[in-house]
Scaffold this motif. Structure first.
Motif, PDB file in Angstrom:
ATOM      1  N   ASN A  54       0.838  -1.200   0.000  1.00 28.08           N
ATOM      2  CA  ASN A  54       0.000   0.000   0.000  1.00 28.08           C
ATOM      3  C   ASN A  54       0.876   1.255   0.000  1.00 28.08           C
ATOM      4  OD1 ASN A  54      -2.475  -1.421   0.168  1.00 28.08           O
ATOM      5  ND2 ASN A  54      -2.198  -1.673   2.377  1.00 28.08           N
ATOM      6  N   HIS A  55       0.503   2.209  -0.838  1.00 30.56           N
ATOM      7  CA  HIS A  55       1.252   3.466  -0.941  1.00 30.56           C
ATOM      8  C   HIS A  55       0.232   4.595  -1.073  1.00 30.56           C
ATOM      9  CE1 HIS A  55       5.220   5.394  -2.508  1.00 30.56           C
ATOM     10  NE2 HIS A  55       4.477   6.299  -1.896  1.00 30.56           N
ATOM     11  N   HIS A  56       0.215   5.510  -0.103  1.00 26.77           N
ATOM     12  CA  HIS A  56      -0.715   6.633  -0.107  1.00 26.77           C
ATOM     13  C   HIS A  56       0.045   7.941  -0.336  1.00 26.77           C
ATOM     14  CE1 HIS A  56      -3.623   4.198   2.687  1.00 26.77           C
ATOM     15  NE2 HIS A  56      -3.465   3.659   1.503  1.00 26.77           N
ATOM     16  N   PHE A  57      -0.698   8.957  -0.744  1.00 32.59           N
ATOM     17  CA  PHE A  57      -0.107  10.271  -0.999  1.00 32.59           C
ATOM     18  C   PHE A  57      -0.816  11.312  -0.131  1.00 32.59           C
ATOM     19  CE2 PHE A  57       0.861   7.650  -4.572  1.00 32.59           C
ATOM     20  CZ  PHE A  57       2.173   7.973  -4.873  1.00 32.59           C
ATOM     21  N   VAL A  58      -0.023  12.037   0.632  1.00 33.66           N
ATOM     22  CA  VAL A  58      -0.540  12.997   1.599  1.00 33.66           C
ATOM     23  C   VAL A  58      -0.265  14.400   1.068  1.00 33.66           C
ATOM     24  CG1 VAL A  58      -0.452  13.805   3.993  1.00 33.66           C
ATOM     25  CG2 VAL A  58      -0.033  11.374   3.471  1.00 33.66           C
ATOM     26  N   LEU A  59      -1.327  15.150   0.779  1.00 31.87           N
ATOM     27  CA  LEU A  59      -1.190  16.523   0.316  1.00 31.87           C
ATOM     28  C   LEU A  59      -1.213  17.442   1.530  1.00 31.87           C
ATOM     29  CD1 LEU A  59      -3.649  16.416  -2.726  1.00 31.87           C
ATOM     30  CD2 LEU A  59      -1.206  15.834  -2.653  1.00 31.87           C
ATOM     31  N   ARG A  60      -0.066  18.006   1.876  1.00 29.79           N
ATOM     32  CA  ARG A  60       0.044  18.887   3.034  1.00 29.79           C
ATOM     33  C   ARG A  60      -0.205  20.331   2.613  1.00 29.79           C
ATOM     34  NH1 ARG A  60       5.220  19.210   5.572  1.00 29.79           N
ATOM     35  NH2 ARG A  60       4.023  20.254   7.195  1.00 29.79           N
ATOM     36  N   HIS A  61      -1.104  20.983   3.338  1.00 28.94           N
ATOM     37  CA  HIS A  61      -1.407  22.391   3.071  1.00 28.94           C
ATOM     38  C   HIS A  61      -1.430  23.092   4.416  1.00 28.94           C
ATOM     39  CE1 HIS A  61      -3.804  25.873   1.517  1.00 28.94           C
ATOM     40  NE2 HIS A  61      -3.042  25.647   0.468  1.00 28.94           N
ATOM     41  N   GLY A  62      -0.296  23.651   4.806  1.00 28.64           N
ATOM     42  CA  GLY A  62      -0.166  24.143   6.168  1.00 28.64           C
ATOM     43  C   GLY A  62      -0.179  22.956   7.132  1.00 28.64           C
ATOM     44  N   ALA A  63      -0.908  23.104   8.236  1.00 25.48           N
ATOM     45  CA  ALA A  63      -0.979  22.028   9.222  1.00 25.48           C
ATOM     46  C   ALA A  63      -1.989  20.958   8.850  1.00 25.48           C
ATOM     47  CB  ALA A  63      -1.341  22.603  10.594  1.00 25.48           C
ATOM     48  N   GLU A  64      -2.812  21.207   7.832  1.00 33.93           N
ATOM     49  CA  GLU A  64      -3.836  20.246   7.433  1.00 33.93           C
ATOM     50  C   GLU A  64      -3.301  19.336   6.330  1.00 33.93           C
ATOM     51  OE1 GLU A  64      -6.411  19.974   9.208  1.00 33.93           O
ATOM     52  OE2 GLU A  64      -6.095  21.822  10.340  1.00 33.93           O
ATOM     53  N   ARG A  65      -4.011  18.191   6.141  1.00 27.95           N
ATOM     54  CA  ARG A  65      -3.579  17.283   5.094  1.00 27.95           C
ATOM     55  C   ARG A  65      -4.775  16.574   4.501  1.00 27.95           C
ATOM     56  NH1 ARG A  65      -5.938  14.080   7.861  1.00 27.95           N
ATOM     57  NH2 ARG A  65      -5.186  12.581   9.372  1.00 27.95           N
ATOM     58  N   THR A  66      -4.660  16.277   3.197  1.00 29.57           N
ATOM     59  CA  THR A  66      -5.647  15.490   2.469  1.00 29.57           C
ATOM     60  C   THR A  66      -4.920  14.271   1.929  1.00 29.57           C
ATOM     61  OG1 THR A  66      -6.867  17.477   1.866  1.00 29.57           O
ATOM     62  CG2 THR A  66      -7.253  15.501   0.535  1.00 29.57           C
ATOM     63  N   ILE A  67      -5.498  13.073   2.126  1.00 33.07           N
ATOM     64  CA  ILE A  67      -4.780  11.842   1.826  1.00 33.07           C
ATOM     65  C   ILE A  67      -5.445  11.120   0.656  1.00 33.07           C
ATOM     66  CG2 ILE A  67      -3.881   9.685   2.765  1.00 33.07           C
ATOM     67  CD1 ILE A  67      -4.141  10.871   5.551  1.00 33.07           C
ATOM     68  N   LEU A  68      -4.650  10.782  -0.356  1.00 36.09           N
ATOM     69  CA  LEU A  68      -5.099   9.952  -1.472  1.00 36.09           C
ATOM     70  C   LEU A  68      -4.802   8.502  -1.114  1.00 36.09           C
ATOM     71  CD1 LEU A  68      -3.675  12.079  -4.436  1.00 36.09           C
ATOM     72  CD2 LEU A  68      -5.839  12.352  -3.209  1.00 36.09           C
ATOM     73  N   VAL A  69      -5.853   7.681  -1.034  1.00 38.79           N
ATOM     74  CA  VAL A  69      -5.758   6.359  -0.428  1.00 38.79           C
ATOM     75  C   VAL A  69      -6.065   5.270  -1.450  1.00 38.79           C
ATOM     76  CG1 VAL A  69      -6.752   4.833   1.326  1.00 38.79           C
ATOM     77  CG2 VAL A  69      -6.399   7.243   1.843  1.00 38.79           C
ATOM     78  N   LYS A  70      -5.255   4.220  -1.443  1.00 38.37           N
ATOM     79  CA  LYS A  70      -5.559   2.998  -2.203  1.00 38.37           C
ATOM     80  C   LYS A  70      -5.093   1.794  -1.379  1.00 38.37           C
ATOM     81  CE  LYS A  70      -4.741   0.375  -6.447  1.00 38.37           C
ATOM     82  NZ  LYS A  70      -6.148  -0.045  -6.548  1.00 38.37           N
ATOM     83  N   HIS A  71      -6.037   0.924  -1.012  1.00 34.77           N
ATOM     84  CA  HIS A  71      -5.712  -0.315  -0.313  1.00 34.77           C
ATOM     85  C   HIS A  71      -5.741  -1.467  -1.314  1.00 34.77           C
ATOM     86  CE1 HIS A  71      -5.965   0.988   3.969  1.00 34.77           C
ATOM     87  NE2 HIS A  71      -6.681   1.964   3.433  1.00 34.77           N
ATOM     88  N   HIS A  72      -4.654  -2.219  -1.389  1.00 32.77           N
ATOM     89  CA  HIS A  72      -4.615  -3.357  -2.304  1.00 32.77           C
ATOM     90  C   HIS A  72      -5.451  -4.510  -1.759  1.00 32.77           C
ATOM     91  CE1 HIS A  72      -1.782  -1.741  -5.194  1.00 32.77           C
ATOM     92  NE2 HIS A  72      -1.056  -1.278  -4.189  1.00 32.77           N
ATOM     93  N   GLU A  73      -5.919  -5.341  -2.668  1.00 32.42           N
ATOM     94  CA  GLU A  73      -6.808  -6.448  -2.306  1.00 32.42           C
ATOM     95  C   GLU A  73      -5.971  -7.675  -1.945  1.00 32.42           C
ATOM     96  OE1 GLU A  73     -10.809  -8.674  -4.045  1.00 32.42           O
ATOM     97  OE2 GLU A  73      -9.915  -6.968  -5.094  1.00 32.42           O
ATOM     98  N   PHE A  74      -5.486  -7.691  -0.704  1.00 29.58           N
ATOM     99  CA  PHE A  74      -4.683  -8.818  -0.236  1.00 29.58           C
ATOM    100  C   PHE A  74      -5.575 -10.012   0.106  1.00 29.58           C
ATOM    101  CE2 PHE A  74      -1.857  -5.243   1.237  1.00 29.58           C
ATOM    102  CZ  PHE A  74      -0.821  -5.500   0.338  1.00 29.58           C
TER     103      PHE A  74
END
Length: 337
Positions: free
Chosen positions: A114-134
């Motif tokens: 699993n590899h996610h991407f965290v968009l940091r904007h100041g102290a806040e963050r928005t996370i792009l999420v993908k969970h693989h089908e294990f």
């Protein structure tokens, strides 16, 4: 033959590598708030410069909890799934560096981690999420741990969650803490009813409690009562800078935050730090009230650093901060307004 000593806590859930991308705050990347809450907006079609990025291996609720527990002096292991790729190897290596037992990490030879991407904007963050089908499978730890800390899994894990619930039913001496992840919150109570009923303590934030219970966001007493009705003996509802609310079947409590030494740098992992520190205190035999005092200290420390683990405290440092806490810092009875 020497008896094998059970682990203090087994953390169960998905692990990821987070790539944190620091956005530049300008006219192309803005935040605004409407009736649905805060939004992050970026100009469509533009080429947007960014300030930098950084990888954080072995992230996610369960990994953050395992690291927090080891920092606080507990013998912690993790049961999780990774692919047989560079990301999976880095995740396992980083967990070992933190002192977490990785003997129950399941490596899938033909899948990615699993590899996610965290968009940091100041102290806040928005996370792009993908969970693989294990192809999840429960490792049946022997000997069973004293506690299981169960948290975020993917939407493909229903059968695995049922397997965990059956194992917990067959091992009544194992104590269970449940910090549901985003997808488990979204799934509602039905697929996790046995887990809620088996839990000693359930921890989630206020918005998640509304989603799970269908309760009134404005009525914390209602949310606590609805969570209790699902079966756990202790429930905690966190509310960001407004502290946390808790119930143990006898009284409702409000716990303030620990004072920040400065403005938050990033909020990633604050909820995990709070939840896992509270559970770690219970694992160590502390009272529920003492556990509530411990939890905000680690949450405060985590938001002063980038990433969910850099600010996690050893027990001695946490206790030193408790010794310097403001007068009156601690849980107080929470009455209806």
């Amino acid at each position: 033959m020497t008896a094998v000593v059970p682990r203090d806590v087994l953390c169960v859930g998905d692990v990821v590598t987070d790539t944190a991308i620091e956005l530049i705050r300008d006219d192309n990347t803005i935040t605004y708030t409407d009736d649905d809450g805060p939004w992050l907006a970026m100009r469509s079609g533009a080429k947007l410069p960014f300030a930098g990025f950084r990888d954080f291996d072995a992230a996610g609720n369960a990994a953050n909890a395992a690291v927090a527990c080891t920092r606080l002096g507990l013998d912690a292991a993790i049961a999780t799934d990774v692919g047989k790729d560079d990301t999976g190897q880095r995740i396992a290596a980083r967990l070992l560096e933190h002192g977490v037992d990785t003997g129950l990490v399941h490596v899938h030879p033909d899948q990615q981690s699993n590899h996610h991407f965290v968009l940091r904007h100041g102290a806040e963050r928005t996370i792009l999420v993908k969970h693989h089908e294990f192809a999840y499978r429960w490792p049946d730890p022997d000997p069973p741990p004293r506690w299981v800390y169960f948290s975020s899994l993917s939407e493909h894990a229903d059968a695995y969650q049922d397997e965990i619930a059956r194992w917990l039913g067959a091992h009544p001496d194992v104590r269970l803490a449940f910090q549901p992840g985003t997808l488990q919150i979204r799934a509602g109570v039905a697929p996790l009813r046995a887990v809620y009923a088996r839990s000693e303590v359930v921890i989630m934030n206020r918005e998640e409690a509304v989603t799970v219970t269908g309760g009134d966001h404005a009525d914390v007493h209602d949310l606590l009562a609805r969570l209790h009705a699902l079966g756990p003996s202790k429930v905690v509802v966190t509310d960001g800078p407004d502290g946390a609310y808790a119930a143990d079947g006898e009284e409702h409590l409000w716990m303030p935050t620990y004072p920040d030494p400065g403005p938050p740098v990033e909020r990633t992992g604050a909820g995990d730090a709070f939840a896992s520190t509270l559970v770690a205190a219970l694992v160590r035999g502390e009272t529920f009230r003492t556990a509530l005092r411990w939890a905000p200290v680690n949450a405060m420390s985590v938001v002063q650093r980038v990433g969910g683990q850099a600010g996690l405290l050893p027990r001695a440092q946490l206790e030193a901060l408790l010794d310097r806490a403001p007068e009156g810092y601690g849980p107080v009875p929470y009455a209806r307004p």
